[in-house]
Design an enzyme around this catalytic site. Structure first.
Site, PDB file in Angstrom:
ATOM      1  N   LYS A  21       0.831  -1.210   0.000  1.00 31.67           N
ATOM      2  CA  LYS A  21       0.000   0.000   0.000  1.00 31.67           C
ATOM      3  C   LYS A  21       0.868   1.265   0.000  1.00 31.67           C
ATOM      4  CE  LYS A  21      -1.948  -1.141   3.919  1.00 31.67           C
ATOM      5  NZ  LYS A  21      -1.227  -2.391   4.250  1.00 31.67           N
ATOM      6  N   ARG A  96      -9.679   1.006   8.470  1.00 34.67           N
ATOM      7  CA  ARG A  96      -9.188  -0.293   8.902  1.00 34.67           C
ATOM      8  C   ARG A  96     -10.189  -1.038   9.760  1.00 34.67           C
ATOM      9  NH1 ARG A  96      -3.245   0.504   8.946  1.00 34.67           N
ATOM     10  NH2 ARG A  96      -2.303  -1.457   9.534  1.00 34.67           N
ATOM     11  N   ARG A 139      11.788  -5.516   4.913  1.00 35.61           N
ATOM     12  CA  ARG A 139      11.592  -4.081   4.655  1.00 35.61           C
ATOM     13  C   ARG A 139      12.598  -3.213   5.422  1.00 35.61           C
ATOM     14  NH1 ARG A 139       5.829  -1.586   5.451  1.00 35.61           N
ATOM     15  NH2 ARG A 139       5.991  -2.691   7.420  1.00 35.61           N
ATOM     16  N   ARG A 172      11.441  -1.091  10.856  1.00 37.17           N
ATOM     17  CA  ARG A 172      10.351  -0.735  11.761  1.00 37.17           C
ATOM     18  C   ARG A 172      10.295  -1.704  12.935  1.00 37.17           C
ATOM     19  NH1 ARG A 172       5.047   0.467   8.207  1.00 37.17           N
ATOM     20  NH2 ARG A 172       4.124  -0.863   9.794  1.00 37.17           N
ATOM     21  N   ARG A 183      -0.176  -8.595  13.766  1.00 34.34           N
ATOM     22  CA  ARG A 183      -0.747  -7.623  12.818  1.00 34.34           C
ATOM     23  C   ARG A 183      -1.581  -8.346  11.763  1.00 34.34           C
ATOM     24  NH1 ARG A 183       4.546  -5.069  10.777  1.00 34.34           N
ATOM     25  NH2 ARG A 183       3.250  -3.927   9.300  1.00 34.34           N
TER      26      ARG A 183
HETATM   27  P1  AP5 Z   1       4.904  -1.530   1.838  1.00 34.04           P
HETATM   28  O1  AP5 Z   1       4.538  -0.736   0.632  1.00 34.04           O
HETATM   29  O2  AP5 Z   1       5.648  -0.833   2.932  1.00 34.04           O
HETATM   30  O3  AP5 Z   1       3.620  -2.301   2.402  1.00 34.04           O
HETATM   31  P2  AP5 Z   1       2.346  -1.756   3.185  1.00 34.04           P
HETATM   32  O4  AP5 Z   1       1.143  -2.439   2.611  1.00 34.04           O
HETATM   33  O5  AP5 Z   1       2.332  -0.264   3.215  1.00 34.04           O
HETATM   34  O6  AP5 Z   1       2.663  -2.392   4.598  1.00 34.04           O
HETATM   35  P3  AP5 Z   1       2.622  -1.774   6.073  1.00 34.04           P
HETATM   36  O7  AP5 Z   1       3.377  -2.743   6.932  1.00 34.04           O
HETATM   37  O8  AP5 Z   1       3.107  -0.350   6.092  1.00 34.04           O
HETATM   38  O9  AP5 Z   1       1.136  -1.834   6.385  1.00 34.04           O
HETATM   39  P4  AP5 Z   1       0.506  -1.850   7.755  1.00 34.04           P
HETATM   40  O10 AP5 Z   1      -0.895  -1.701   7.345  1.00 34.04           O
HETATM   41  O11 AP5 Z   1       0.777  -2.995   8.641  1.00 34.04           O
HETATM   42  O12 AP5 Z   1       1.247  -0.658   8.544  1.00 34.04           O
HETATM   43  P5  AP5 Z   1       0.785   0.808   8.944  1.00 34.04           P
HETATM   44  O13 AP5 Z   1       1.968   1.659   8.940  1.00 34.04           O
HETATM   45  O14 AP5 Z   1      -0.414   1.215   8.164  1.00 34.04           O
HETATM   46  O15 AP5 Z   1       5.754  -2.794   1.332  1.00 34.04           O
HETATM   47  C1  AP5 Z   1       6.271  -3.740   2.252  1.00 34.04           C
HETATM   48  C2  AP5 Z   1       7.610  -4.288   1.730  1.00 34.04           C
HETATM   49  O16 AP5 Z   1       7.372  -5.006   0.513  1.00 34.04           O
HETATM   50  C3  AP5 Z   1       8.636  -3.190   1.382  1.00 34.04           C
HETATM   51  O17 AP5 Z   1       9.905  -3.638   1.732  1.00 34.04           O
HETATM   52  C4  AP5 Z   1       8.513  -3.029  -0.146  1.00 34.04           C
HETATM   53  O18 AP5 Z   1       9.731  -2.628  -0.711  1.00 34.04           O
HETATM   54  C5  AP5 Z   1       8.119  -4.444  -0.567  1.00 34.04           C
HETATM   55  N1  AP5 Z   1       7.239  -4.452  -1.742  1.00 34.04           N
HETATM   56  C6  AP5 Z   1       6.184  -3.639  -1.997  1.00 34.04           C
HETATM   57  N2  AP5 Z   1       5.600  -3.972  -3.163  1.00 34.04           N
HETATM   58  C7  AP5 Z   1       6.291  -5.049  -3.639  1.00 34.04           C
HETATM   59  C8  AP5 Z   1       6.158  -5.864  -4.805  1.00 34.04           C
HETATM   60  N3  AP5 Z   1       5.173  -5.677  -5.710  1.00 34.04           N
HETATM   61  N4  AP5 Z   1       7.026  -6.897  -4.965  1.00 34.04           N
HETATM   62  C9  AP5 Z   1       8.029  -7.137  -4.047  1.00 34.04           C
HETATM   63  N5  AP5 Z   1       8.199  -6.383  -2.938  1.00 34.04           N
HETATM   64  C10 AP5 Z   1       7.335  -5.344  -2.725  1.00 34.04           C
HETATM   65  O19 AP5 Z   1       0.269   0.571  10.445  1.00 34.04           O
HETATM   66  C11 AP5 Z   1       1.158   0.312  11.498  1.00 34.04           C
HETATM   67  C12 AP5 Z   1       0.385   0.315  12.816  1.00 34.04           C
HETATM   68  O20 AP5 Z   1      -0.213   1.609  13.047  1.00 34.04           O
HETATM   69  C13 AP5 Z   1      -0.814  -0.657  12.882  1.00 34.04           C
HETATM   70  O21 AP5 Z   1      -0.394  -1.952  13.265  1.00 34.04           O
HETATM   71  C14 AP5 Z   1      -1.687   0.022  13.950  1.00 34.04           C
HETATM   72  O22 AP5 Z   1      -1.196  -0.196  15.248  1.00 34.04           O
HETATM   73  C15 AP5 Z   1      -1.514   1.497  13.639  1.00 34.04           C
HETATM   74  N6  AP5 Z   1      -2.501   2.006  12.678  1.00 34.04           N
HETATM   75  C16 AP5 Z   1      -2.250   2.508  11.443  1.00 34.04           C
HETATM   76  N7  AP5 Z   1      -3.380   2.886  10.843  1.00 34.04           N
HETATM   77  C17 AP5 Z   1      -4.389   2.605  11.717  1.00 34.04           C
HETATM   78  C18 AP5 Z   1      -5.805   2.754  11.649  1.00 34.04           C
HETATM   79  N8  AP5 Z   1      -6.415   3.252  10.556  1.00 34.04           N
HETATM   80  N9  AP5 Z   1      -6.531   2.355  12.701  1.00 34.04           N
HETATM   81  C19 AP5 Z   1      -5.936   1.855  13.818  1.00 34.04           C
HETATM   82  N10 AP5 Z   1      -4.605   1.673  13.944  1.00 34.04           N
HETATM   83  C20 AP5 Z   1      -3.836   2.058  12.894  1.00 34.04           C
END
Ligand code: AP5
Length: 231
Positions: A21, A96, A139, A172, A183
């Site tokens: 994402k 979410r 990552r 991270r 997660r």
């Molecule tokens: P990346 O693009 O970073 O993936 P992502 O989907 O953004 O993954 P996240 O881990 O950031 O999502 P998340 O939802 O767990 O975390 P968030 O920060 O929102 O890609 C991942 C890896 O894959 C990278 O190394 C990239 O290079 C590689 N990659 C990408 N595309 C690829 C491809 N096509 N092929 C090969 N490799 C590829 O949330 C973190 C925490 O914050 C949550 O756990 C929660 O505690 C809190 N939080 C955030 N939002 C909310 C909310 N709305 N409500 C409540 N709590 C929340």
């Protein structure tokens, strides 16, 4: 790349942790010159600055659980009201939960983009479990410019260093195997049902997130061009 100054409206990126994402949100934001709103990034910034919100969110995020809706909704409401959201924005990691999706629906019925009401464009990135694990454990990100790398799939030219600004890359805290498993469980329980929620509204577009990054980008941008033309 010169951004296309067109009205996009809201773009919602759904998918499991590690589905790509953040990677694709950055491209969309750059392509259209609209903000990339990542609730995870905003929360991590609050944790780093030690704000009241950051103090409340820190332990919850480290365990891989979701931050309470009330805190997240106030934070998102403040951000989407900023003037840079006039033509649209990309939401990464929001909504979410069912309560967040319902809030967003209500918000979008009152919100106009360049004077028009536009329904959200929702993309769901599908990636299998083993691939997610490898992506998350591999990552690395740049604390200065936010660029995302992967030691297995997109390594930096020089190990541990950002290609763009030379800053040392970081991992991270929630990308440890134990927290990743929490997660993913929370994703299945609380966020996966949102795909059905938007499918029932006829707004969901499935994207094969397992393809190489450039191919996913091509699919996402062509989908957006087509859907924007239909708005
Ligand atoms: P990346 O693009 O970073 O993936 P992502 O989907 O953004 O993954 P996240 O881990 O950031 O999502 P998340 O939802 O767990 O975390 P968030 O920060 O929102 O890609 C991942 C890896 O894959 C990278 O190394 C990239 O290079 C590689 N990659 C990408 N595309 C690829 C491809 N096509 N092929 C090969 N490799 C590829 O949330 C973190 C925490 O914050 C949550 O756990 C929660 O505690 C809190 N939080 C955030 N939002 C909310 C909310 N709305 N409500 C409540 N709590 C929340």
């Amino acid at each position: 790349m010169t951004p296309k100054a067109v009205t996009v409206g809201s773009v919602i990126l759904l998918g499991a942790p590690g589905a790509g994402k953040g990677t694709q949100a950055k491209v969309i934001a750059q392509q259209y010159g609209i903000p990339h709103i990542s609730t995870g990034d905003i929360l991590r910034d609050n944790v780093a600055r030690g704000t009241d919100l950051g103090k409340k969110a820190k332990a919850i995020m480290e365990k891989g659980e979701l931050v309470p809706d009330t805190l997240v909704l106030d934070m998102v409401e403040d951000r989407v009201d900023c003037p840079d959201c006039d033509r649209g924005f990309v939401l990464d990691g929001f909504p979410r939960t069912a309560a967040q999706a319902e809030w967003l629906d209500r918000f979008l019925t009152t919100r106009t983009f360049a004077g028009r009401h536009l329904p959200p464009i929702v993309m769901n990135f599908q990636v299998g479990y083993n691939q997610l694990l490898q992506r998350l454990t591999g990552r690395r990100s740049c604390p200065t410019c936010g660029r995302i790398y992967n030691v297995y799939f997109q390594p930096p030219r020089r190990e541990g260093v950002c290609d763009f600004d030379g800053a040392p890359l970081i991992q991270r805290k929630d990308d440890s195997e134990e927290v990743i498993s929490e997660r993913l469980k929370n994703y299945e329980r609380q966020t996966l049902p949102l795909a059905d929620y938007y499918r029932r509204q006829g707004r969901l577009y499935e994207v094969n997130g397992e393809l190489p990054r450039e191919q996913v980008t091509a699919e996402v941008l062509s989908l957006l061009e087509r859907l924007r033309g239909e708005q």
